[in-house]
Design an enzyme around this catalytic site. Structure first.
Site, PDB file in Angstrom:
ATOM      1  CD  GLU A 249      -1.770   2.272   1.674  1.00 49.73           C
ATOM      2  OE1 GLU A 249      -1.528   3.233   0.877  1.00 49.73           O
ATOM      3  OE2 GLU A 249      -2.067   2.361   2.964  1.00 49.73           O
ATOM      4  CB  CYS A 283      -1.174   6.910   1.924  1.00 53.74           C
ATOM      5  SG  CYS A 283      -2.403   5.925   2.637  1.00 53.74           S
TER       6      CYS A 283
END
Length: 479
Positions: A249, A283
């Site tokens: 990720e 993020c």
């Protein structure tokens, strides 16, 4: 604070340590070992030994241990939250949210673990298999390295460690170098809760050394990592020769798209709350704000007025709205990115300055489509670059003109328009009338393109951290 290897508190085998510094005041908090390759070898050996019995441990017993762990977290909740705030620079309020998420996540993964049923492919579904029955079952991978980022260490500890051990894997946790203490403490509580030696271990050190060694170690079966795209690619390259299972990720540069029929007040609320939480170190937070020209001036004015009143200060003070970024080094990078965006045509209307690890909340308007930040430069800090657009086709082209594909958002009252954007945005998650800073533990969370491989969440992580086995009962249907 020491590492936990095979149930023991251990320093590095060569005695080397790394200091953990409070980014708010530069004061020393504690030190952690700088693990050696020998320390990693010891941890891997212990994990492989523990796995032989742990994979056979009934799920209900694993869940009982999880519940013991959660009881200890509840008893230590205040101290854990304070420690997280001290070492990360996030506000005590933000740290408390992260503490609460531990209970949500571990209970959810525990429930899912108890419902991972096997399947049956019955006889007679295809020619020449009239009497053959195939059973499928999921088995653990073995030893999983869980590499945790600095921005939400507890949240990502939950996402990686909980499903891994509940599925029957053993884990070696590698926390971020800047703020490893809370993760070390959580692993210590797991040991106190009764998890067998070797099932959950934590090693500390720099990713450039032990992170790379974990990636190449033949005793590691899988790696789950949240971090930058650069680091993710390096890990994937080093893991490839041993065919490790990897889940990555990585970075994102999510577009926040406001169409001409959007609810302006809603867009302002979502923009401010999403971009400046955790000092912008998220993020999946929106990082490119693309506003239809009819709303542009009103949007810029509203967000600027809203955040101008936000309070900076001691993250432990409940009245503090915005803390620091993770380090002064990280703050300098953000400062340089702000200056580059201005050089490329943007105009600062608020903020733009830095003091130590504090980055002032920054709004940059009139950012040209050609600027780096509108494509592949991810600013991991409290910065809002804003550009105006005139047509849906124009903004879709810009939104997709990036190497990243983590998330995106679109604001409109017209659901037909919204669905057009969900179909055409090249990213793993699209939020309609909300920011891309949206992640539940249940949903499968992951990105396209350079934003990662695989997904995390109650719906999908058990598939990532297990392997499918088929058991054939040949001829059994002929009775």
């Amino acid at each position: 604070m020491n590492m936990i290897i095979n149930g023991q508190d251990l320093p590095a085998s060569d005695g080397e340590t790394i200091n953990v510094i409070n980014p708010y005041n530069n004061e020393w908090i504690d030190s952690v070992p700088s693990a050696t390759k020998e320390d990693i070898d010891t941890a891997v050996k212990a994990a492989r030994s523990a796995w032989r019995s742990w994979k056979k441990t009934p799920v209900y017993k694993r869940v009982d241990l999880v519940n013991n762990f959660l009881t200890l977290v509840e008893q230590n909740r205040t101290g854990l939250g304070k420690l997280l705030s001290l070492e990360s620079g996030k506000t005590i309020t933000e740290a408390a949210v992260e503490m609460n998420n531990i209970f949500t996540a571990w209970h959810a993964f525990s429930e899912k673990a108890k419902h991972l049923y096997d399947t049956v492919i019955p006889a007679g579904l295809e020619y020449n298999h009239d009497n053959n029955i195939v059973l499928t079952k999921r088995e653990p991978l073995g030893v999983v390295a869980c590499i945790i980022p600095f921005n939400f260490p507890c949240n990502l500890f939950n996402q990686k460690v909980a499903p891994a051990i509940l599925a029957g894997n053993c884990v070696i946790v590698k926390p971020a170098t800047d703020n490893p203490l809370t993760i070390c403490r959580l692993v210590s509580l797991m040991r106190e809760a009764g998890f067998p030696d070797g099932v959950v271990q934590v090693v500390t050190g720099r990713g450039s050394s032990i992170g790379q060694y974990l990636s190449t170690h033949k005793g590691i079966d899988a790696i789950t990592l949240t971090g930058s795209t650069t680091v993710g690619i390096e890990v994937a390259e080093k893991a490839a020769p041993s065919l490790k299972r990897i889940a990555l990720e990585l970075g994102g540069n999510d577009a926040f798209i406001v169409l001409e029929d959007a609810d302006l007040e809603l867009t302002v609320n979502e923009a401010v709350n999403a971009r400046f939480f955790n000092a912008g170190q998220i993020c999946c937070a929106p990082k490119r704000f693309l506003i239809h020209r009819s709303h542009y001036e009103a949007f810029v004015t509203a967000v600027t007025e809203r955040i101008a009143s936000f309070t900076f200060g001691d993250p432990l003070n409940p009245d503090t709205k915005v803390g620091t970024v993770i380090s002064e080094r990280a703050a300098r990078i953000v400062e340089d990115q702000i200056q580059l965006t201005v050089q490329q045509g943007g105009r600062i209307v608020l903020g733009g300055s830095r003091e130590g690890a504090f980055v002032a909340l920054t709004v940059i308007r009139d950012v040209p489509f050609s600027a780096d930040v509108m494509h592949d430069m991810e600013i991991f800090g409290p910065v809002m670059p804003i550009a105006a657009f005139d047509s849906a086709d124009e903004v879709l082209e810009l939104a997709n003109a990036t190497i990243y594909g983590l998330g995106g958002s679109v604001f409109t009252r017209d659901m037909k328009k919204a669905m057009k954007f969900t179909d055409n945005l090249e990213c793993g998650s699209v939020v309609i009338n909300g920011s891309s800073y949206f992640r539940s533990f249940e949903m499968p969370f992951g990105g396209f393109k350079y934003s990662g491989i695989g997904s995390e969440g109650v719906l999908s992580t058990f598939d990532e951290l297990t392997q499918l086995k088929c058991i054939t009962l040949k001829g059994i249907g002929n009775y």
